[in-house]
Design an enzyme around this catalytic site. Structure first.
Site, PDB file in Angstrom:
ATOM      1  N   ASP A 136      -5.989  -0.606  -2.720  1.00  0.00           N
ATOM      2  CA  ASP A 136      -6.095   0.772  -3.208  1.00  0.00           C
ATOM      3  C   ASP A 136      -6.921   0.764  -4.500  1.00  0.00           C
ATOM      4  O   ASP A 136      -7.456  -0.276  -4.899  1.00  0.00           O
ATOM      5  CB  ASP A 136      -4.702   1.385  -3.419  1.00  0.00           C
ATOM      6  CG  ASP A 136      -4.035   0.831  -4.672  1.00  0.00           C
ATOM      7  OD1 ASP A 136      -4.470  -0.240  -5.160  1.00  0.00           O
ATOM      8  OD2 ASP A 136      -3.104   1.470  -5.179  1.00  0.00           O
ATOM      9  N   LYS A 148      -6.114   0.743   5.064  1.00  0.00           N
ATOM     10  CA  LYS A 148      -5.206   0.585   3.915  1.00  0.00           C
ATOM     11  C   LYS A 148      -3.764   0.931   4.313  1.00  0.00           C
ATOM     12  O   LYS A 148      -2.834   0.188   4.034  1.00  0.00           O
ATOM     13  CB  LYS A 148      -5.675   1.488   2.762  1.00  0.00           C
ATOM     14  CG  LYS A 148      -4.805   1.378   1.528  1.00  0.00           C
ATOM     15  CD  LYS A 148      -5.498   1.949   0.317  1.00  0.00           C
ATOM     16  CE  LYS A 148      -5.617   3.447   0.351  1.00  0.00           C
ATOM     17  NZ  LYS A 148      -4.471   4.170  -0.207  1.00  0.00           N
TER      18      LYS A 148
END
Ligand code: SF4
Length: 227
Positions: free
Chosen positions: A138, A120
């Site tokens: 997210d 991420k």
């Protein structure tokens, strides 16, 4: 969601906010990388309160290494998990100095090899600092992708893979920001603001909130209570 609905969804998100930006404060790929590492399980606002002091003392990997782990810890102790994060920021700064000439690499594998940097974080850095059309998934993007039917899947990696296929190429650069901001301010976790949502007619969520009463209740749920 069908292809035409997805096109329409992103056209509207783009019309509302043509050039969305991250809400994290940063001034270089390095300060962005550090801010994203610090933002794990913390809010952007909380990170932004701590980073001016940190970056005033150290805004390059060399200066961060010189500040040392204890010095970093002292500057970020208002942020959750600050012990581990100080360790990671110090270690990744040292690797950047020793292995990458003090630069942040524009390379997923090299980024993910840094302490505290997962897929991420690497996606955010590649997207925001280097303009790569990556989509970091997210908690907000995971929720919006599943609720709307844009890219339903059980894990963040699976959502990311579906998004990379579903989002038209011309919208991919900003898709990360549009979806995060939509999740943060409209399609909120506890009570989505469906009556005020600009993609309500395109969204496949079965439990949409309805009417002004629901919208007000949702807004009220965001107002901190005294004490
Ligand atoms: S209609 Fe409701 S559930 Fe669907 S995207 Fe908008 S806020 Fe989220």
């Amino acid at each position: 969601m069908k292809r035409a609905q997805i096109e329409e969804m992103f056209a509207r998100l783009q019309a509302r906010d043509p050039e969305p930006k991250t809400e994290l404060s940063y001034s270089s790929p390095f300060t962005l990388l550090v801010a994203v590492v610090l933002s794990a399980q913390a809010t952007d606002a909380g990170v932004n309160r701590a980073t001016p002091g940190l970056f005033a003392a150290a805004d390059t990997p060399e200066k961060m290494t010189a500040l040392g782990e204890a010095g970093i810890r002292d500057k970020i102790k208002t942020i959750g998990l600050f012990n581990t994060k100080a360790k990671n920021v110090f270690a990744l700064s040292r690797i950047l100095v020793e292995t990458h000439g003090g630069d942040v690499p524009r390379d997923r594998e090299a980024l993910e090899a840094l302490p505290g940097v997962g897929r991420k974080t690497a996606n955010v850095v590649l997207n925001v600092a280097f303009g790569e059309p990556t989509i970091a998934v997210d908690t907000h993007i995971f929720r919006v992708s599943n609720r709307t039917g844009l890219a339903p899947a059980k894990t963040p990696d699976a959502v990311e893979a579906k998004l990379m296929k579903a989002v038209p190429a011309k919208y991919r650069l900003y898709a990360h920001h549009w979806l995060i901001l939509h999740g943060r301010y409209t399609c909120q976790a506890r009570k989505p603001l469906c009556p005020a949502c600009i993609i309500q007619d395109l969204c496949g969520f079965k439990e949409k909130t309805k009417g002004v009463g629901d919208a007000l209740a949702a807004i009220e749920s965001l107002v901190p209570t005294a004490g």
